[in-house]
Design a protein around this motif. Structure first.
Motif, PDB file in Angstrom:
ATOM      1  N   TYR A  89      14.379   6.892  -5.571  1.00 19.97           N
ATOM      2  CA  TYR A  89      14.417   8.456  -5.286  1.00 19.97           C
ATOM      3  C   TYR A  89      14.440   8.549  -3.898  1.00 19.97           C
ATOM      4  O   TYR A  89      13.647   7.943  -2.815  1.00 19.97           O
ATOM      5  N   ILE A  90      14.866   9.677  -3.524  1.00 21.29           N
ATOM      6  CA  ILE A  90      15.021  10.347  -1.863  1.00 21.29           C
ATOM      7  C   ILE A  90      13.387  10.563  -1.585  1.00 21.29           C
ATOM      8  O   ILE A  90      12.890  11.438  -2.465  1.00 21.29           O
ATOM      9  N   ILE A  91      12.881   9.941  -0.619  1.00 18.07           N
ATOM     10  CA  ILE A  91      11.423  10.298  -0.233  1.00 18.07           C
ATOM     11  C   ILE A  91      11.279  10.449   1.154  1.00 18.07           C
ATOM     12  O   ILE A  91      12.298  10.060   1.941  1.00 18.07           O
ATOM     13  N   THR A  92      10.344  11.133   1.531  1.00 17.19           N
ATOM     14  CA  THR A  92      10.000  11.177   3.042  1.00 17.19           C
ATOM     15  C   THR A  92       9.381   9.813   3.624  1.00 17.19           C
ATOM     16  O   THR A  92       8.898   9.162   2.764  1.00 17.19           O
ATOM     17  N   GLU A  93       9.753   9.597   4.805  1.00 22.94           N
ATOM     18  CA  GLU A  93       9.408   8.218   5.369  1.00 22.94           C
ATOM     19  C   GLU A  93       8.032   8.623   6.050  1.00 22.94           C
ATOM     20  O   GLU A  93       7.599   7.366   6.747  1.00 22.94           O
ATOM     21  N   ASP A  94       7.224   9.543   5.736  1.00 26.49           N
ATOM     22  CA  ASP A  94       5.966   9.544   6.725  1.00 26.49           C
ATOM     23  C   ASP A  94       5.039   8.905   6.037  1.00 26.49           C
ATOM     24  O   ASP A  94       4.898   8.709   4.759  1.00 26.49           O
ATOM     25  N   PHE A  95       3.927   7.997   6.647  1.00 22.70           N
ATOM     26  CA  PHE A  95       3.055   7.183   6.166  1.00 22.70           C
ATOM     27  C   PHE A  95       1.725   8.111   5.803  1.00 22.70           C
ATOM     28  O   PHE A  95       1.279   8.760   6.837  1.00 22.70           O
ATOM     29  N   ILE A  96       1.178   8.212   4.711  1.00 18.95           N
ATOM     30  CA  ILE A  96      -0.109   9.005   4.198  1.00 18.95           C
ATOM     31  C   ILE A  96      -0.781   7.796   3.843  1.00 18.95           C
ATOM     32  O   ILE A  96      -0.368   7.366   2.456  1.00 18.95           O
ATOM     33  N   ALA A  97      -1.982   7.450   4.320  1.00 18.12           N
ATOM     34  CA  ALA A  97      -2.806   6.031   4.184  1.00 18.12           C
ATOM     35  C   ALA A  97      -3.513   6.625   2.541  1.00 18.12           C
ATOM     36  O   ALA A  97      -4.021   5.392   1.922  1.00 18.12           O
ATOM     37  N   ASP A  98      -3.696   7.701   1.959  1.00 21.79           N
ATOM     38  CA  ASP A  98      -4.290   7.948   0.811  1.00 21.79           C
ATOM     39  C   ASP A  98      -3.332   8.213  -0.430  1.00 21.79           C
ATOM     40  O   ASP A  98      -3.556   8.809  -1.470  1.00 21.79           O
ATOM     41  N   ARG A  99      -1.957   7.858  -0.194  1.00 20.99           N
ATOM     42  CA  ARG A  99      -0.898   8.218  -1.286  1.00 20.99           C
ATOM     43  C   ARG A  99      -0.325   6.856  -1.698  1.00 20.99           C
ATOM     44  O   ARG A  99      -0.049   5.761  -1.055  1.00 20.99           O
ATOM     45  N   LEU A 100      -0.371   6.805  -3.104  1.00 15.68           N
ATOM     46  CA  LEU A 100       0.312   5.816  -3.686  1.00 15.68           C
ATOM     47  C   LEU A 100       1.564   6.034  -4.093  1.00 15.68           C
ATOM     48  O   LEU A 100       1.978   6.949  -4.685  1.00 15.68           O
ATOM     49  N   PHE A 104       4.551   4.655  -6.586  1.00 15.07           N
ATOM     50  CA  PHE A 104       4.724   3.892  -7.797  1.00 15.07           C
ATOM     51  C   PHE A 104       6.317   3.406  -8.147  1.00 15.07           C
ATOM     52  O   PHE A 104       6.964   4.209  -7.668  1.00 15.07           O
ATOM     53  N   ILE A 105       6.345   2.178  -8.314  1.00 18.31           N
ATOM     54  CA  ILE A 105       7.582   1.736  -9.006  1.00 18.31           C
ATOM     55  C   ILE A 105       7.310   1.460 -10.496  1.00 18.31           C
ATOM     56  O   ILE A 105       6.511   0.815 -11.000  1.00 18.31           O
ATOM     57  N   ILE A 106       8.351   2.164 -11.447  1.00 13.90           N
ATOM     58  CA  ILE A 106       8.337   2.181 -12.767  1.00 13.90           C
ATOM     59  C   ILE A 106       9.433   1.424 -13.387  1.00 13.90           C
ATOM     60  O   ILE A 106      10.704   1.537 -12.836  1.00 13.90           O
ATOM     61  N   ASN A 107       9.036   0.778 -14.282  1.00 15.43           N
ATOM     62  CA  ASN A 107       9.990   0.197 -15.283  1.00 15.43           C
ATOM     63  C   ASN A 107       9.741   0.316 -16.699  1.00 15.43           C
ATOM     64  O   ASN A 107       8.513  -0.117 -17.207  1.00 15.43           O
ATOM     65  N   LYS A 108      10.763   0.948 -17.434  1.00 18.19           N
ATOM     66  CA  LYS A 108      10.337   1.092 -18.855  1.00 18.19           C
ATOM     67  C   LYS A 108       8.994   1.804 -19.059  1.00 18.19           C
ATOM     68  O   LYS A 108       8.367   1.574 -20.079  1.00 18.19           O
ATOM     69  N   GLY A 109       8.773   2.925 -18.424  1.00 15.32           N
ATOM     70  CA  GLY A 109       7.535   3.564 -18.587  1.00 15.32           C
ATOM     71  C   GLY A 109       6.313   3.095 -18.009  1.00 15.32           C
ATOM     72  O   GLY A 109       5.214   3.627 -18.318  1.00 15.32           O
ATOM     73  N   LYS A 110       6.299   1.886 -17.341  1.00 15.10           N
ATOM     74  CA  LYS A 110       5.191   1.272 -17.028  1.00 15.10           C
ATOM     75  C   LYS A 110       5.224   0.787 -15.532  1.00 15.10           C
ATOM     76  O   LYS A 110       6.248   0.748 -14.973  1.00 15.10           O
ATOM     77  N   ILE A 111       4.138   0.770 -14.903  1.00 15.78           N
ATOM     78  CA  ILE A 111       3.859   0.587 -13.403  1.00 15.78           C
ATOM     79  C   ILE A 111       4.153  -0.844 -13.162  1.00 15.78           C
ATOM     80  O   ILE A 111       3.588  -1.812 -13.826  1.00 15.78           O
ATOM     81  N   THR A 112       5.073  -1.244 -12.286  1.00 12.06           N
ATOM     82  CA  THR A 112       5.432  -2.609 -11.935  1.00 12.06           C
ATOM     83  C   THR A 112       5.329  -3.018 -10.688  1.00 12.06           C
ATOM     84  O   THR A 112       5.216  -4.300 -10.185  1.00 12.06           O
ATOM     85  N   GLY A 113       4.982  -1.964  -9.782  1.00 17.22           N
ATOM     86  CA  GLY A 113       4.919  -2.249  -8.252  1.00 17.22           C
ATOM     87  C   GLY A 113       4.292  -1.037  -7.839  1.00 17.22           C
ATOM     88  O   GLY A 113       4.310   0.068  -8.243  1.00 17.22           O
ATOM     89  N   ILE A 114       3.597  -1.173  -6.672  1.00 18.69           N
ATOM     90  CA  ILE A 114       2.855  -0.118  -5.866  1.00 18.69           C
ATOM     91  C   ILE A 114       2.747  -0.519  -4.506  1.00 18.69           C
ATOM     92  O   ILE A 114       2.771  -1.461  -3.797  1.00 18.69           O
ATOM     93  N   GLU A 115       3.205   0.779  -3.713  1.00 15.00           N
ATOM     94  CA  GLU A 115       2.844   0.466  -2.124  1.00 15.00           C
ATOM     95  C   GLU A 115       2.040   1.698  -1.626  1.00 15.00           C
ATOM     96  O   GLU A 115       2.052   2.656  -2.357  1.00 15.00           O
ATOM     97  N   LEU A 116       1.478   1.273  -0.505  1.00 14.05           N
ATOM     98  CA  LEU A 116       0.515   2.281   0.099  1.00 14.05           C
ATOM     99  C   LEU A 116       1.582   3.197   0.897  1.00 14.05           C
ATOM    100  O   LEU A 116       2.212   2.745   1.324  1.00 14.05           O
ATOM    101  N   GLY A 117       1.019   4.370   1.197  1.00 11.45           N
ATOM    102  CA  GLY A 117       1.794   5.062   2.096  1.00 11.45           C
ATOM    103  C   GLY A 117       2.525   6.450   1.562  1.00 11.45           C
ATOM    104  O   GLY A 117       3.328   7.308   1.961  1.00 11.45           O
TER     105      GLY A 117
END
Length: 66
Positions: free
Chosen positions: A40-51, A53-66
């Motif tokens: 998805y198109i997202i902003t590139e600003d870093f926000i320390a308390d934002r997760l 999510f990377i989703i595959n088939k309705g489940k979380i498969t990865g996560i990044e901070l910011g």
């Protein structure tokens, strides 16, 4: 990063709703940045308390901070 490993262990495998509810209860902002291979198109600003999510088939498969 240790925090990211902890977050992945805590969220990977959850459904989208479960992950969103968990993040909200923890007072963390969250958004989906990729779903089923579509980025998805997202902003590139870093926000320390934002997760990010990377989703595959309705489940979380990865996560990044910011």
């Amino acid at each position: 990063m240790k925090n990211e490993n902890f977050l992945e262990e805590s969220y990977v495998g959850l459904t989208i709703k479960e992950a969103q509810d968990k993040a909200t209860q923890a007072g963390l902002r969250h958004r989906i940045i990729e779903e089923d291979g579509k980025s998805y198109i997202i902003t590139e600003d870093f926000i320390a308390d934002r997760l990010n999510f990377i989703i595959n088939k309705g489940k979380i498969t990865g996560i990044e901070l910011g």
